[in-house]
Structure formats: C-alpha cells, structure tokens
Design a protein around this motif. Sequence first.
Motif, mmCIF file in Angstrom:
data_model
loop_
_atom_site.group_PDB
_atom_site.id
_atom_site.type_symbol
_atom_site.label_atom_id
_atom_site.label_comp_id
_atom_site.label_asym_id
_atom_site.label_seq_id
_atom_site.Cartn_x
_atom_site.Cartn_y
_atom_site.Cartn_z
ATOM 1 N N ASP A 101 0.746 -1.163 -0.037
ATOM 2 C CA ASP A 101 0.055 0.172 0.026
ATOM 3 C C ASP A 101 1.073 1.346 0.066
ATOM 4 O O ASP A 101 0.301 2.320 -0.528
ATOM 5 C CB ASP A 101 -0.927 -0.211 1.273
ATOM 6 N N ARG A 105 0.578 4.212 -2.744
ATOM 7 C CA ARG A 105 0.317 5.726 -2.307
ATOM 8 C C ARG A 105 1.313 6.495 -2.602
ATOM 9 O O ARG A 105 1.130 7.671 -3.055
ATOM 10 C CB ARG A 105 0.211 5.570 -0.563
ATOM 11 N N ARG A 108 0.647 7.452 -6.172
ATOM 12 C CA ARG A 108 -0.674 8.311 -6.149
ATOM 13 C C ARG A 108 -0.092 9.712 -5.716
ATOM 14 O O ARG A 108 -0.460 10.771 -6.173
ATOM 15 C CB ARG A 108 -1.797 7.918 -5.154
ATOM 16 N N THR A 109 0.605 9.876 -4.890
ATOM 17 C CA THR A 109 1.277 11.256 -4.259
ATOM 18 C C THR A 109 2.176 11.876 -5.491
ATOM 19 O O THR A 109 1.870 13.109 -5.612
ATOM 20 C CB THR A 109 2.186 10.804 -3.372
#
Length: 546
Positions: A101, A105, A108-109
């Motif tokens: 995860d 993440r 996505r950041t």
Amino acid sequence: MIRFLAWRWTFGAIDYAVTMPLLRWTWQGLSEDAFAGSLPEFRPADAETVIDMMQGRYLLASKLVDTQGTSPFSIEVDSEDWLQVLHGFAWLRHFREIRDDGSKRFARTLVLDWIGREGQFDAETWAPGLTAQRVLNWLRHYPLLTEGATPEQAASIARALGTQVQSLRVRARFVTEPHERALVAAALVGAALCDKEGRGEIEKYATRLIQVLDSQIDADGIHLSRSARIQLALLVELATIRAALVRDHADIARELGTRVDAMHGGLDALTLGSGEPAYFHGTGQIAHDLLVSVQAQSPERQRAIGSRLFSGYGRLEAGPATVIADAGLVPDLPFAGEAASSPLAFEFSYGTELIVGNCGPAPAELPDSKPLFRRGIAHTGPTINAESADDLPEKGALSGRLRARAEPIAATLETDEPALTLATAGYEAPFGVVLERRMTLLNEGKTLVGQDKAVASGETVSGVVTLRFHLAPGAEVWHGTSENIARVYLANGTTWTFLWEGAEMREEESVRQSAYFGLHRTQQIVLEAQVEAGHEIAWIFTLEED
C-alpha cells in the motif's frame, strides 16, 4: 514550402488562441467526466525502479537524477528527454504489480504532486503529444491511482484527467507535428473507452485515428518521418488502443489492426539481427525489453523479412547477416523535423553482433550538438569536403527541417546474390558528381563487399570524398604494416578483416548513442580520396574463421 509555413503559422496561432486564459475555462467546464476501468498495459515492469524512485533516484531516459527526497517535479534538470519521460508518466507501469500500500500511495502522491504543480496549463508540460501520453498512462493505471484514495484525491485526479482530455479535444485539429497528432488521436480513443459518458463517441474517435494513420503511414507500414523511434512510440499507444477495442468493438479493432500490423512489419524491417532498430533519423538505442514487448502484440508479425526495398531503405539478408541502408529519401517538410542527412549510409550486423553503424542522436544534455549528429559525418556513409548531401538550416522559418538538394535516385536490389545499389545526386551541384554505392553480401553473409564510385555529372569535378565506418561499441582496430588491410576485433571475440583500395585509410574516435551511457566512445575507419570522375573506392569486411 509557402503552403507548409502558412499552414504551420495558422494552426500555431489558433492553438495559441485556444490555450489563452480567456478560453481555457471551457476546458474546466467540460472536465467532469467519470472514468472507469483502465486500458491494457503490456510493457514490462521493474520492481527495482519503484524502490529507486521511493528513495529519490529517478533513472529516466538514460539519466539518473537523485532528488534527495524532494519532488522530481520541483527540481531543475538540464535534460529534455528526462523531463519528457517524467511528465509522460510511462514509469507508472512499474507500480502495476506492486501489492504494498505504501508504494501505491507513493505513485498516487506523485500524480497529486504533478496536479498541484502542473495542473494549470503550461506550454511545455501541456504540449499535445506529451499530454496525450500522460492521459494514456493515467488511464492505463487509473485503478492504481484511485483505489485507496480519499474522495477528494480521487475527484482531483478525475478532474485533472478530464481537463487534459478536454484540452486534447479542443487542440486536436491544430497540432502541427504529425506524430503528435497521431498520439492525440489515440489518446481520445482511449479516453472515450474509459469515459462512462463518452463511449458513444468511440467509433467517431477511432475513425479519426485511422484517418490520421492513413495520412502518416506509407504502403510499407513505415511512418513518413522514416524514424524507428517515432514508429515505436506510436506502436506503444496503438497496441494498447487496439487491445482495448477488441472486446466490445471488434470491427473497429480489426480495421485499426490492419494498420498496426503493417507498422509492426515496418519496424521489423528496420531491425537488425542484433535486435536493435537501425540508427536513422533520430533513432538511438531502445530498451530491448520494451521493443520485444511491443512486437509481441502483433499476431501477424512477419518473422522472415528477407532482402527488400521499402520506404526509401534497402535491406540485405544472407545467413545471419543483415544490412540496412538509407537510399536518401528526405521526408516531406512536416515530417522532416528530426530527419538526418544519411544517403548511402548503412548498418551491418552478423548474428546478434553489430559490426558498423551510425552514431545516433545527440544526447539531451548537448542540445547544441543536435545538428552535428544529423549530418552525414555521423553516419557510415560518404561525404565530400565533410558536407552532407542535404541541407539542414539552423536559422529561419525552416530551422531544423532537413531539405533535399536533389531528387532522390531509386535504389535497385538483386536478390540472387543479395546486392544493393544506391546513389545520391546531393553532391551534383556543389562538386559535379553523383555518388554511387553498391553493397553485396557473399558467403552466407561472412563477407560484405562495397564499391563507392563518383560519376561525373558536370564539367568540373572537385572535392575530397570521405567514407566513414563507425564501428560497434567495444570494437578495436589493428592496422599493421600491410598497407591495405586492417583487423577489427569485436567485443564478442570475433575478428573481421577490412580490406580497401583506392583511398587512404586512417582511424578516428567516434561515438554511438547508448541508452545506458548517453554516448559510448567507439572507433571509426576513415577512407579518403580526391574526387575524380569514375574513381572507385572498394572495401571488404570478411569474418575470420578458425
């Protein structure tokens, strides 16, 4: 020429107008698309790349940049290629098989960081071709970007994606670079496939994409720029679109597929036994795993190519040997922005080993050297007085557009004992000669015979003709006491004898573009003689066998 300049100026002006702040609000108003699903991704992923990126090391376009933990979008980097890859987001594919995860993440950041810094229009980062590639890459990995995101983050990503798609819809008709126009057309098909409300427009956009390809791909399946690099960049996106259409739009997929298969065949014809596409017209080293993954998408891929003439190129095959030569066809002005003057130049491989080739494009860190690497001296071909056979203006309205000095001369091919004859009239006006080159593969490809001849076409003949043979990386030349013989020791341990007559020989340093080193230092054999009517320079590469 006037028509080209008028068209380019008019479309450029319109594009400038539609990207002004006064009109950009229309992009925002139509950007509430709800995207669902994703486009197929077939390119290879590398988990080590993810680890490096999370530690701040970004190896993109052969350049490693350590951001020391800061955002890659916040730093100054003097490499246009690196920035293009960063803002294109092709690197998102490395995250697709990640289960952690934290890594998801992180991806996505990075996307949210780009939105925060670049979400408003910028002429460079919102260039149509780059925006099209970014849209397609976000659509390929849309679930990765939105699953686990907060509602605000998911809405921000959807809104930014929708705005970019709408910008492409508005600007599509005014894109002046042909291959960028094809990328934009492909991105709009991809967006329609993933847009819940836009699926009724799939046929419209797919038909437009096919029309664009028909205007840019010749009968042999080669892009009119004659560049394998551009050909591959288009195939990456087209193979994805074709695969996405197959399930629910089989007829459209079939119609697009005939064009895509032809392009796969064209790319095969430009590829040496070493697995590399020949270095012509802006093409340098291409990651082998990417090339293999793209070519694997063609069910109709042509395995046996053979000796042939195609798209202004000639290809010779005998045993494991392959020669690919440029007959000197200069692309039309719209397609000539990256073209190089390389008539009669060739690349030669035996098995998987390159023997001689061309230098490839200048590295992004040396933008001032780009014209040099597009000249004849950067290719395994002839020049007179170090001049190229074509003109490459560095100033004015046609700056950077290669222009032919003379009409192309058709190449001829003999298939029984594969031989290729090429000629260029590019030196006719300044030096009074037409240069001819004949190459023959003998003994199952273990011998390559070349004959270069100057044919007088005027009363006055002048100049010094130079033949350059840029050797493969790692090759070393030994020139002993014998006058007309040298040996070329390749990195794989094999030895080739080089014989010549009719010219003086010397050795010089050279370079070859490398995806891993930027420029790889190599050597070149140089043959030089005074230009005389009917004078012939003969040369032979022969594999030494135990």
